[in-house]
Scaffold this motif. Structure first.
Motif, PDB file in Angstrom:
ATOM      1  N   GLU A 305       0.781  -1.149  -0.181  1.00 56.00           N
ATOM      2  CA  GLU A 305      -0.016   0.080  -0.070  1.00 56.00           C
ATOM      3  C   GLU A 305       1.037   1.297  -0.058  1.00 56.00           C
ATOM      4  N   ILE A 306       1.979   1.101   0.589  1.00 60.04           N
ATOM      5  CA  ILE A 306       2.901   2.376   0.887  1.00 60.04           C
ATOM      6  C   ILE A 306       3.653   2.747  -0.527  1.00 60.04           C
ATOM      7  N   SER A 307       3.946   1.587  -1.192  1.00 61.46           N
ATOM      8  CA  SER A 307       4.291   1.702  -2.548  1.00 61.46           C
ATOM      9  C   SER A 307       3.591   2.187  -3.677  1.00 61.46           C
ATOM     10  N   LYS A 308       2.263   1.895  -3.342  1.00 57.13           N
ATOM     11  CA  LYS A 308       1.322   2.193  -4.308  1.00 57.13           C
ATOM     12  C   LYS A 308       1.030   3.558  -4.071  1.00 57.13           C
ATOM     13  N   SER A 309       0.997   4.037  -2.724  1.00 57.67           N
ATOM     14  CA  SER A 309       0.795   5.551  -2.558  1.00 57.67           C
ATOM     15  C   SER A 309       1.829   6.375  -3.145  1.00 57.67           C
ATOM     16  N   ASN A 310       3.224   5.869  -3.027  1.00 58.69           N
ATOM     17  CA  ASN A 310       4.113   6.541  -3.625  1.00 58.69           C
ATOM     18  C   ASN A 310       4.016   6.569  -5.156  1.00 58.69           C
ATOM     19  N   LEU A 311       3.627   5.302  -5.635  1.00 57.74           N
ATOM     20  CA  LEU A 311       3.560   5.272  -7.160  1.00 57.74           C
ATOM     21  C   LEU A 311       2.598   6.208  -7.687  1.00 57.74           C
ATOM     22  N   TYR A 312       1.448   6.591  -6.890  1.00 55.03           N
ATOM     23  CA  TYR A 312       0.524   7.594  -7.401  1.00 55.03           C
ATOM     24  C   TYR A 312       0.954   9.015  -7.229  1.00 55.03           C
ATOM     25  N   ALA A 313       1.660   9.229  -6.202  1.00 52.81           N
ATOM     26  CA  ALA A 313       2.155  10.493  -6.092  1.00 52.81           C
ATOM     27  C   ALA A 313       3.326  10.939  -7.109  1.00 52.81           C
ATOM     28  N   LEU A 314       4.190   9.984  -7.503  1.00 55.32           N
ATOM     29  CA  LEU A 314       5.100  10.006  -8.443  1.00 55.32           C
ATOM     30  C   LEU A 314       4.302  10.355 -10.155  1.00 55.32           C
ATOM     31  N   LYS A 367      12.889   7.723 -13.865  1.00 50.98           N
ATOM     32  CA  LYS A 367      13.978   6.442 -13.527  1.00 50.98           C
ATOM     33  C   LYS A 367      13.143   6.112 -12.079  1.00 50.98           C
ATOM     34  N   GLN A 368      12.614   7.105 -11.219  1.00 53.59           N
ATOM     35  CA  GLN A 368      12.039   6.505 -10.139  1.00 53.59           C
ATOM     36  C   GLN A 368      10.645   5.731 -10.500  1.00 53.59           C
ATOM     37  N   LYS A 369       9.983   6.009 -11.547  1.00 45.75           N
ATOM     38  CA  LYS A 369       8.513   5.552 -11.855  1.00 45.75           C
ATOM     39  C   LYS A 369       9.304   4.003 -12.278  1.00 45.75           C
ATOM     40  N   GLN A 370      10.222   3.505 -13.044  1.00 44.17           N
ATOM     41  CA  GLN A 370      10.463   2.388 -13.369  1.00 44.17           C
ATOM     42  C   GLN A 370      11.101   1.806 -12.279  1.00 44.17           C
ATOM     43  N   ASP A 371      11.669   2.329 -11.211  1.00 40.21           N
ATOM     44  CA  ASP A 371      12.165   1.424 -10.081  1.00 40.21           C
ATOM     45  C   ASP A 371      11.089   1.202  -9.281  1.00 40.21           C
ATOM     46  N   ALA A 372      10.209   2.195  -9.288  1.00 40.51           N
ATOM     47  CA  ALA A 372       8.598   1.842  -8.303  1.00 40.51           C
ATOM     48  C   ALA A 372       7.832   0.566  -9.068  1.00 40.51           C
ATOM     49  N   GLU A 375       9.832  -2.498  -8.203  1.00 43.21           N
ATOM     50  CA  GLU A 375       9.434  -3.083  -6.816  1.00 43.21           C
ATOM     51  C   GLU A 375       7.926  -3.507  -6.710  1.00 43.21           C
ATOM     52  N   LEU A 376       6.998  -2.829  -7.399  1.00 46.81           N
ATOM     53  CA  LEU A 376       5.658  -3.326  -7.421  1.00 46.81           C
ATOM     54  C   LEU A 376       5.544  -4.707  -7.858  1.00 46.81           C
ATOM     55  N   HIS A 377       6.203  -4.890  -8.913  1.00 46.04           N
ATOM     56  CA  HIS A 377       6.456  -6.438  -9.707  1.00 46.04           C
ATOM     57  C   HIS A 377       6.708  -7.377  -8.721  1.00 46.04           C
ATOM     58  N   LEU A 378       7.822  -7.079  -7.699  1.00 48.17           N
ATOM     59  CA  LEU A 378       8.558  -7.870  -7.001  1.00 48.17           C
ATOM     60  C   LEU A 378       7.613  -8.267  -5.902  1.00 48.17           C
ATOM     61  N   GLN A 379       6.871  -7.291  -5.298  1.00 47.83           N
ATOM     62  CA  GLN A 379       5.961  -7.326  -4.122  1.00 47.83           C
ATOM     63  C   GLN A 379       4.840  -8.163  -4.578  1.00 47.83           C
ATOM     64  N   LEU A 380       4.393  -8.153  -6.199  1.00 47.67           N
ATOM     65  CA  LEU A 380       3.200  -8.750  -6.275  1.00 47.67           C
ATOM     66  C   LEU A 380       3.542 -10.317  -6.597  1.00 47.67           C
ATOM     67  N   CYS A 381       4.850 -10.602  -6.728  1.00 48.99           N
ATOM     68  CA  CYS A 381       5.279 -12.059  -7.318  1.00 48.99           C
ATOM     69  C   CYS A 381       5.480 -12.642  -5.791  1.00 48.99           C
ATOM     70  N   LEU A 382       6.164 -11.993  -4.798  1.00 49.22           N
ATOM     71  CA  LEU A 382       6.118 -12.446  -3.373  1.00 49.22           C
ATOM     72  C   LEU A 382       4.931 -12.815  -2.903  1.00 49.22           C
ATOM     73  N   LYS A 383       3.968 -11.810  -2.904  1.00 48.21           N
ATOM     74  CA  LYS A 383       2.511 -12.034  -2.496  1.00 48.21           C
ATOM     75  C   LYS A 383       2.008 -13.495  -3.155  1.00 48.21           C
ATOM     76  N   ASN A 384       2.188 -13.598  -4.272  1.00 45.23           N
ATOM     77  CA  ASN A 384       1.406 -14.751  -4.934  1.00 45.23           C
ATOM     78  C   ASN A 384       2.354 -16.265  -4.122  1.00 45.23           C
ATOM     79  N   GLU A 385       3.693 -16.016  -4.154  1.00 44.12           N
ATOM     80  CA  GLU A 385       4.290 -17.291  -3.605  1.00 44.12           C
ATOM     81  C   GLU A 385       4.199 -17.322  -2.243  1.00 44.12           C
ATOM     82  N   MET A 386       3.734 -16.311  -1.488  1.00 36.74           N
ATOM     83  CA  MET A 386       3.281 -16.478  -0.048  1.00 36.74           C
ATOM     84  C   MET A 386       1.719 -16.961  -0.139  1.00 36.74           C
ATOM     85  N   GLU A 387       0.940 -16.769  -0.961  1.00 35.89           N
ATOM     86  CA  GLU A 387      -0.419 -17.337  -1.145  1.00 35.89           C
ATOM     87  C   GLU A 387      -0.209 -18.797  -1.334  1.00 35.89           C
ATOM     88  N   VAL A 388       0.520 -19.023  -2.277  1.00 30.57           N
ATOM     89  CA  VAL A 388       0.731 -20.481  -2.477  1.00 30.57           C
ATOM     90  C   VAL A 388       1.157 -21.469  -1.569  1.00 30.57           C
TER      91      VAL A 388
END
Length: 505
Positions: A305-314, A367-372, A375-388
């Motif tokens: 959620e924090i990363s999403k809010s930062n992404l929206y601000a960017l 560049k900040q947008k690409q990094d964000a 990071e969002l993609h990585l967090q989504l992948c980790l979330k999917n692995e945790m669910e499995v």
């Protein structure tokens, strides 16, 4: 020195007047007084004796006691390994060789332990020595923490006994003792006398014996044992010659079928208890893992959620910069059209500098947008692995719960069967008591009937064989009516007796 101040003075194995040696697989004891000391000159020159060779010349009680402990340890460890290999099952607390092993091991570790110095001096305990092992090797930290948390053990000696049992089950007892022996100059010298077994060279033999115990499996319930009390004694008849355990009927215990059935039942009981304990431990571990995963999942959600809010601000800031850039471009285009022929602007123009700054900011924001996004993609992948992983853990927990419920159902069925058998036994006992009472009543009736028959036979005999006639009898003949009345009264009495018997039946 007061004997009460010396730890272990009451329960040390004192065999100083005997020479202990191992002859094949037997323990041999011989009094040193039987040795002919007149022929000492015939012996070769003294040399450094090995821990196994018998010593005739030197009568040092400490040396003889150390050798006795080494030889007894050899016999008991050999018997322990042979018992485990012979029966092919896990040893428990009821194993006699295992009990003997812990008694001898306690004597070995307490041999030469320094006494308490003065009233205010610190007391040297075996538990203090064993606690230092976790500082030397990290593998001993778990069992040491487990022993500290035991609620049933109150004394330091009890904690030391629990630690030794857990180390044997962990198959690291020989390794831990070897670590202590390697640091004997740093650690053990403060606790033991110089002539103690752990400070001598004979301890290498004990370490080798303990390393050989890694081949056996033990199942010891430390919480159910009373480790604070004094341990038992050693039955040396099991290790001497012509010592064959015999049961009460005279047959060997090894060939007793009841003992074999009992061992099979104990094996099944131990297996079920170990399986239940293992399942409970597994369920506890899985629940702890599930709780840890839930907490990590919640933290990851918050980070997402924090990363999403930062992404929206960017993104908003990027849109504002684009709008500013478009406005700047439009104003620059207007200025170029008004100036006409001016192709190159002056380097000190403030508009050009502002444009360059805006471009640099735009590149940085991209560049900040690409990094964000990464990071969002990585967090989504980790979330999917945790669910499995959560789903797999839940499935495993359900399977374990099903097995536990099935075992509980089996246990309930066994309890129901036992209750039914107990009820049937009570019914049979009640029937036996009723039949016994009926038999006693019938016996009483038969006795009454026998007495009545005897009285009737006497009466019948009197009626058949009348006495010789006399004047009185003649007179009685004149009155036949009286005799008839008597016979009728006898018949009526017999009929009344028969009626009463029928009613009772």
């Amino acid at each position: 020195m007061n004997e009460a101040n010396v730890p272990g003075a009451q329960d040390t194995i004192y065999l100083c007047n005997f020479r202990v040696s191992v002859e094949g697989e037997w323990l041999c004891l011989k009094e040193l007084d039987d040795v002919d000391y007149n022929n000492i000159d015939n012996f070769p020159e003294p040399r450094t004796p090995s821990p196994i060779e018998p010593l005739f010349i030197v009568r040092d009680p400490g040396l003889i006691e150390r050798r006795n402990l080494v030889n007894i340890s050899k016999l008991i460890v050999k018997e322990l390994i042979e018992t485990s290999v012979k029966y092919g099952r896990m040893l428990d607390s009821d194993s006699m060789p295992l009990q003997h092993f812990f008694i001898v091991l306690e004597h070995v570790l307490r041999h030469g332990l320094r006494p308490k110095k003065g009233l205010l001096g610190p007391k040297k305990e075996l538990w203090d020595i064993l606690q230092t092992v976790e500082k030397l090797t990290a593998e001993a930290q778990d069992i040491t923490a487990s022993v500290r948390d035991l609620p049933t053990v109150k004394t330091a000696m009890g904690r030391a006994r629990a630690w030794l049992r857990l180390a044997l089950m962990q198959k690291k007892l020989g390794d831990y003792l070897k670590v202590l022996v390697d640091h004997k100059d740093d650690i053990l010298s403060d606790y033991y006398e110089p002539d103690a077994l752990l400070m001598s060279e004979e301890i290498i033999v004990i370490v080798g014996l303990l390393l050989g115990l890694n081949v056996i499996d033990c199942n010891l319930c430390v919480k159910e044992e009373d480790l604070d009390c004094q341990q038992g004694v050693i039955d040396f008849s099991l290790y001497l010659r012509n010592a064959c355990p015999v049961n009460c009927s005279g047959s060997s215990i090894e060939n007793d079928p009841d003992l074999e059935n009992m061992t099979a039942v104990l094996d099944q009981k131990n297996y079920i208890e170990e399986l239940n304990r293992h399942l409970t431990a597994t369920v506890g571990n899985l629940q702890a893992k599930v709780e840890a995963l839930t907490t990590t999942n919640a933290l990851m959600k918050e980070d997402l959620e924090i990363s999403k809010s930062n992404l929206y601000a960017l993104m908003e800031e990027n849109a504002n910069l684009k709008a500013k850039l478009s406005s700047v471009n439009s104003s620059a285009h207007i200025e170029e059209t008004t100036k006409g022929t001016k192709d190159v602007k002056d380097e000190n123009d403030p508009m050009k500098k502002e444009m360059e700054q805006l471009k640099q900011q735009l590149d940085a924001e991209k560049k900040q947008k690409q990094d964000a996004m990464k990071e969002l993609h990585l967090q989504l992948c980790l979330k999917n692995e945790m669910e499995v992983a959560m789903k797999l853990l839940e499935k495993d927990i359900h399977d374990k719960q099903d097995t536990i419920t099935s075992l509980r159902c089996q246990l309930d069925d066994i309890k129901v069967i036992n209750i039914e058998m107990y009820k049937k036994l009570q019914e049979c006992e009640e029937e036996l008591t009723q039949k016994g009472e009926m038999v006693s009543r019938l016996q009483a009736k038969t006795s009454q009937i026998g007495q009545l028959l005897s009285s009737l036979q006497k009466h019948n005999h009197l009626l058949r064989d009348p006495p010789p006639k006399t004047e009185k009898s003649k007179k009685s003949e004149k009155s036949p009516s009286s005799n008839n009345e008597n016979s009728a009264s006898g018949k009526e009495s017999s009929k009344n007796v028969e009626k009463s018997e029928r009613k009772e039946e």
